[in-house]
Design a protein around this motif. Structure first.
Motif, mmCIF file in Angstrom:
data_model
loop_
_atom_site.group_PDB
_atom_site.id
_atom_site.type_symbol
_atom_site.label_atom_id
_atom_site.label_comp_id
_atom_site.label_asym_id
_atom_site.label_seq_id
_atom_site.Cartn_x
_atom_site.Cartn_y
_atom_site.Cartn_z
ATOM 1 N N MET A 203 18.254 26.279 20.493
ATOM 2 C CA MET A 203 17.990 25.627 19.213
ATOM 3 C C MET A 203 16.577 25.072 19.087
ATOM 4 O O MET A 203 16.183 24.584 18.030
ATOM 5 C CB MET A 203 19.013 24.519 18.976
ATOM 6 N N GLY A 204 15.833 25.086 20.162
ATOM 7 C CA GLY A 204 14.464 24.604 20.105
ATOM 8 C C GLY A 204 14.364 23.092 20.214
ATOM 9 O O GLY A 204 15.161 22.442 20.889
ATOM 10 N N ARG A 205 13.387 22.517 19.511
ATOM 11 C CA ARG A 205 13.089 21.099 19.668
ATOM 12 C C ARG A 205 14.129 20.188 19.018
ATOM 13 O O ARG A 205 14.248 19.024 19.387
ATOM 14 C CB ARG A 205 11.702 20.788 19.079
ATOM 15 N N ASP A 206 14.862 20.695 18.052
ATOM 16 C CA ASP A 206 15.861 19.877 17.373
ATOM 17 C C ASP A 206 17.255 20.325 17.778
ATOM 18 O O ASP A 206 17.853 21.199 17.152
ATOM 19 C CB ASP A 206 15.690 19.961 15.855
ATOM 20 N N HIS A 207 17.772 19.712 18.836
ATOM 21 C CA HIS A 207 19.052 20.120 19.396
ATOM 22 C C HIS A 207 19.950 18.887 19.565
ATOM 23 O O HIS A 207 20.105 18.361 20.661
ATOM 24 C CB HIS A 207 18.833 20.808 20.749
ATOM 25 N N PRO A 208 20.562 18.412 18.473
ATOM 26 C CA PRO A 208 21.441 17.240 18.564
ATOM 27 C C PRO A 208 22.670 17.497 19.439
ATOM 28 O O PRO A 208 23.228 18.602 19.445
ATOM 29 C CB PRO A 208 21.845 17.000 17.111
ATOM 30 N N VAL A 209 23.084 16.451 20.139
ATOM 31 C CA VAL A 209 24.315 16.530 20.932
ATOM 32 C C VAL A 209 25.283 15.389 20.618
ATOM 33 O O VAL A 209 26.386 15.340 21.164
ATOM 34 C CB VAL A 209 24.022 16.555 22.448
ATOM 35 N N ALA A 210 24.881 14.468 19.744
ATOM 36 C CA ALA A 210 25.790 13.414 19.289
ATOM 37 C C ALA A 210 25.335 12.966 17.910
ATOM 38 O O ALA A 210 24.138 12.814 17.660
ATOM 39 C CB ALA A 210 25.798 12.236 20.259
ATOM 40 N N TRP A 211 26.304 12.755 17.008
ATOM 41 C CA TRP A 211 25.963 12.328 15.655
ATOM 42 C C TRP A 211 27.168 11.658 14.992
ATOM 43 O O TRP A 211 28.288 11.713 15.512
ATOM 44 C CB TRP A 211 25.480 13.497 14.801
ATOM 45 N N CYS A 212 26.921 11.030 13.835
ATOM 46 C CA CYS A 212 28.004 10.415 13.073
ATOM 47 C C CYS A 212 27.664 10.476 11.589
ATOM 48 O O CYS A 212 26.503 10.626 11.207
ATOM 49 C CB CYS A 212 28.246 8.965 13.517
ATOM 50 N N HIS A 213 28.675 10.373 10.764
ATOM 51 C CA HIS A 213 28.471 10.309 9.320
ATOM 52 C C HIS A 213 29.780 9.915 8.659
ATOM 53 O O HIS A 213 30.809 9.731 9.324
ATOM 54 C CB HIS A 213 27.926 11.630 8.766
#
Length: 259
Positions: A203-213
C-alpha cells in the motif's frame, strides 16, 4: 451448646449473605456488556481461543461483562439489545443470514458498537465480502497479507483510548494485512504500519492498521493486528484491544472526525 450452635448458624448465615451481596455488587459494578462473536466459515485463526480468554480477563479486570458465542442465531434485535458492543474476533466468511444482518445493522446504526479484530475486516477472503453495508462500514477490504514478521507501527492519534498507552513507534510481530484502498478520509486513522520495516506491504506510505469512525449513532473500531496467539498475551496489544472495546462500547470520549 444451644447458644453456640445458634451463633454458628447466625455466623454462617451472615457470611453467606455477605458473599451473595458481594457477588451482586460485583455484577452490578459492570460498566457495560459486550458479545464476542468468532464464527468462521473460511480460514480459522488459532488465536481465537486466546482472544476470547483475553477479552474475558479484560472484562474481569475492567468491570465489563463478556459473553462469547459462535452461534449466529443470537443476532436478533432483542438479544443484541443487551449489549453495548459486539466484538468480531477474526470472523471469516458469510457469517450472518439476511435476517441476522438486518438485526446487526440496526444495532449499530441505532447506537451500538462494533470492535473488529484482524480477519473481521470486509473481504471475499475475510468477513461478509458479499454484504455491501459491511464493506462500507469497515471502510476497507482485505486483499492479501505478509508473512508473520516484525514491523514498526506508527501511532497517528495518541489521544484515542486504544493508542494513548502505545509508543509512537511500536515494533511488533504480526501478520500484516493489505487492503484494496486506504480507509483514510472515511475514518479516523489511529495507526499505520511502516512498509520500509518489513517485506510484504503493497500500500505504500499510507497503510493504516487501526481506525475508528461513526455509522449512524453507532461506533466502529478496527485493528488489523491480532493474528498470532502471542498477541493476546502482549501487554501493549491488550491495552490497544481494551481501548478499542471501550471506544466501541461508547464508554470513553473519543474523536471520530476522519483524517
Amino acid at each position: 451448646m444451644g447458644i453456640k450452635n445458634t451463633l454458628r448458624k447466625w455466623s454462617a448465615g451472615f457470611l453467606a449473605a455477605s458473599w451473595l451481596a458481594a457477588g451482586l455488587a460485583e455484577g452490578y459494578a459492570a460498566d457495560f456488556s459486550v458479545l464476542v462473536f468468532s464464527k468462521t466459515l473460511l480460514y480459522r485463526h488459532a488465536s481465537i481461543t486466546n482472544g476470547i480468554a483475553a477479552i474475558k480477563k479484560l472484562g474481569e479486570q475492567n468491570h465489563f461483562e463478556v459473553d462469547a458465542t459462535e452461534d449466529s442465531s443470537c443476532f436478533t434485535r432483542s438479544n443484541l439489545a443487551k449489549y453495548n458492543a459486539i466484538v468480531f474476533l477474526s470472523t471469516s466468511g458469510e457469517i450472518l443470514n439476511e435476517e441476522q444482518q438486518s438485526a446487526f445493522k440496526e444495532f449499530v446504526e441505532q447506537g451500538g458498537g462494533l470492535a473488529g479484530v484482524h480477519a473481521a475486516v470486509a473481504g471475499d477472503l475475510a468477513t461478509e465480502g458479499n454484504w455491501p453495508w459491511y464493506g462500507e462500514t469497515l471502510c476497507a477490504k482485505f486483499t492479501n497479507h505478509s508473512s508473520v514478521v516484525q514491523a514498526t507501527v506508527h501511532i497517528e492519534d495518541k489521544r484515542n483510548p486504544s493508542t494513548f498507552s502505545l509508543p509512537e513507534s511500536w515494533p511488533r510481530t504480526d501478520e500484516w494485512y493489505n487492503f484494496i484502498s486506504s480507509p483514510r478520509g472515511k475514518t479516523r486513522v489511529l495507526a499505520v504500519i511502516d512498509e520500509s520495516t518489513y517485506r510484504g506491504g503493497t500500500m505504500g506510505r499510507d497503510h493504516p492498521v487501526a481506525w475508528c469512525h461513526q455509522v449512524g449513532k453507532g461506533r466502529i473500531w478496527y485493528t488489523a493486528m491480532g493474528h498470532t496467539e502471542a498477541s493476546f498475551s502482549e501487554p501493549l496489544f491488550l491495552k490497544h484491544l481494551l481501548g478499542g472495546i471501550q471506544v466501541a462500547a461508547g464508554v470513553k470520549l473519543v474523536e471520530f472526525t476522519p483524517k
